[in-house]
Design a protein around this motif. Structure first.
Motif, PDB file in Angstrom:
ATOM      1  N   GLU A  80      41.640  46.508  46.868  1.00 45.34           N
ATOM      2  CA  GLU A  80      41.129  45.593  45.851  1.00 45.34           C
ATOM      3  C   GLU A  80      42.122  45.502  44.693  1.00 45.34           C
ATOM      4  O   GLU A  80      42.662  46.525  44.241  1.00 45.34           O
ATOM      5  CB  GLU A  80      39.780  46.070  45.336  1.00 45.34           C
ATOM      6  N   ASN A  81      42.320  44.312  44.194  1.00 45.47           N
ATOM      7  CA  ASN A  81      43.298  44.094  43.122  1.00 45.47           C
ATOM      8  C   ASN A  81      42.869  44.704  41.797  1.00 45.47           C
ATOM      9  O   ASN A  81      43.646  44.746  40.843  1.00 45.47           O
ATOM     10  CB  ASN A  81      43.568  42.596  42.962  1.00 45.47           C
ATOM     11  N   THR A  82      41.624  45.180  41.738  1.00 41.06           N
ATOM     12  CA  THR A  82      41.124  45.825  40.515  1.00 41.06           C
ATOM     13  C   THR A  82      41.104  47.351  40.633  1.00 41.06           C
ATOM     14  O   THR A  82      40.701  48.030  39.686  1.00 41.06           O
ATOM     15  CB  THR A  82      39.694  45.339  40.215  1.00 41.06           C
ATOM     16  N   ASP A  83      41.561  47.872  41.763  1.00 44.03           N
ATOM     17  CA  ASP A  83      41.446  49.308  42.027  1.00 44.03           C
ATOM     18  C   ASP A  83      42.659  50.071  41.480  1.00 44.03           C
ATOM     19  O   ASP A  83      43.624  50.345  42.193  1.00 44.03           O
ATOM     20  CB  ASP A  83      41.305  49.551  43.532  1.00 44.03           C
ATOM     21  N   PHE A  84      42.588  50.446  40.211  1.00 43.00           N
ATOM     22  CA  PHE A  84      43.700  51.163  39.590  1.00 43.00           C
ATOM     23  C   PHE A  84      43.744  52.631  40.001  1.00 43.00           C
ATOM     24  O   PHE A  84      44.669  53.353  39.624  1.00 43.00           O
ATOM     25  CB  PHE A  84      43.636  51.040  38.068  1.00 43.00           C
ATOM     26  N   HIS A  85      42.746  53.084  40.764  1.00 45.66           N
ATOM     27  CA  HIS A  85      42.772  54.446  41.284  1.00 45.66           C
ATOM     28  C   HIS A  85      43.487  54.525  42.636  1.00 45.66           C
ATOM     29  O   HIS A  85      43.643  55.615  43.190  1.00 45.66           O
ATOM     30  CB  HIS A  85      41.347  54.981  41.432  1.00 45.66           C
ATOM     31  N   ALA A  86      43.930  53.392  43.158  1.00 42.81           N
ATOM     32  CA  ALA A  86      44.619  53.366  44.457  1.00 42.81           C
ATOM     33  C   ALA A  86      45.911  54.167  44.390  1.00 42.81           C
ATOM     34  O   ALA A  86      46.554  54.268  43.330  1.00 42.81           O
ATOM     35  CB  ALA A  86      44.909  51.929  44.866  1.00 42.81           C
ATOM     36  N   SER A  87      46.304  54.718  45.509  1.00 42.96           N
ATOM     37  CA  SER A  87      47.495  55.572  45.566  1.00 42.96           C
ATOM     38  C   SER A  87      48.743  54.866  45.048  1.00 42.96           C
ATOM     39  O   SER A  87      49.575  55.472  44.357  1.00 42.96           O
ATOM     40  CB  SER A  87      47.729  56.044  47.003  1.00 42.96           C
ATOM     41  N   SER A 117      47.782  44.103  34.374  1.00 46.15           N
ATOM     42  CA  SER A 117      46.380  43.706  34.276  1.00 46.15           C
ATOM     43  C   SER A 117      45.683  43.707  35.628  1.00 46.15           C
ATOM     44  O   SER A 117      44.490  43.422  35.701  1.00 46.15           O
ATOM     45  CB  SER A 117      46.273  42.311  33.644  1.00 46.15           C
ATOM     46  N   SER A 118      46.434  44.014  36.692  1.00 44.58           N
ATOM     47  CA  SER A 118      45.871  44.078  38.038  1.00 44.58           C
ATOM     48  C   SER A 118      46.649  45.123  38.832  1.00 44.58           C
ATOM     49  O   SER A 118      47.717  45.586  38.403  1.00 44.58           O
ATOM     50  CB  SER A 118      45.972  42.716  38.734  1.00 44.58           C
ATOM     51  N   LEU A 119      46.133  45.471  39.998  1.00 43.63           N
ATOM     52  CA  LEU A 119      46.835  46.449  40.832  1.00 43.63           C
ATOM     53  C   LEU A 119      48.161  45.893  41.328  1.00 43.63           C
ATOM     54  O   LEU A 119      49.142  46.635  41.444  1.00 43.63           O
ATOM     55  CB  LEU A 119      45.956  46.870  42.016  1.00 43.63           C
TER      56      LEU A 119
END
Length: 202
Positions: A80-87, A117-119
């Motif tokens: 998801e483009n909002t998932d700032f917790h992504a690896s 502002s996005s992943l």
């Protein structure tokens, strides 16, 4: 011939510019190499992908399964483009490069300004700061001086600007031939051997 890339990891991002066919062909080509693909799409990128490629996308909760089936590749991980917790949002997570294809001028402007502002933008920022390969494939015409200045800033920071400008010396006979040329040039920039288009020869 496409040389295998087992163990390598690449980020492919689709943003809100026309040219979804280029992203589709690149992912299909990377599939053959056996690499891990982290696939990202902006909201507008998803809408244009659906429109230009005549596909019906499911709700966001089912996009991971959809893209694995669409590309027939279990090595694709949709994020998801909002998932700032992504690896991929962390520099400590190693990847072998990132391609934004197609790259909208808005996304390019935010990357050039260091705005995350996005992943997609955060991942691009990470790739640049870690001195990994960042390839942007803009599809826009004409270009304003603002567009050109933003692309120059990214180029000066180590990014590669690879416009979606197919060649015609190889006498393309179809849309696929045009898409193959751009996907092939991206693979060239990633140092991945392929036979997607006929190279120039004396």
């Amino acid at each position: 011939m496409i040389i295998m890339g087992i163990g390598k990891k690449y980020i492919v991002a689709v943003t809100g510019a026309s040219g979804s066919i280029y992203a589709k062909r690149l992912v299909e080509s990377l599939n053959i190499t056996g690499v891990k693909i982290f696939l990202l799409c902006s909201a507008t990128g998803l809408a244009i992908f659906e429109h230009e490629l005549s596909v019906k996308l499911p709700e966001k909760e089912k996009l991971t399964i959809f893209f694995k089936d669409y590309f027939n590749n279990k090595n694709i991980e949709y994020l998801e483009n909002t998932d700032f917790h992504a690896s991929i949002s962390s520099g400590s997570f190693k990847t072998d490069g990132m391609v934004v294809i197609p790259a909208s001028m808005g996304c390019i402007g935010r990357i050039a300004a260091g705005v995350s502002s996005s992943l997609i933008e955060r991942a691009a920022d990470v790739v640049l700061k870690e001195r990994r390969k960042l390839i942007l494939v803009p599809r826009e015409t004409p270009l304003s001086s603002i567009h050109l200045e933003n692309m120059l800033k990214i180029s000066n920071a180590g990014g590669i600007i690879l416009p979606a400008m197919p060649a015609f010396y190889n006498k393309p006979g179809s849309m696929d031939d045009l898409a193959n040329f751009i996907a092939g040039r991206v693979l060239d920039a990633l140092d991945i051997e392929h036979n997607l288009y006929k190279r120039w020869a004396d």
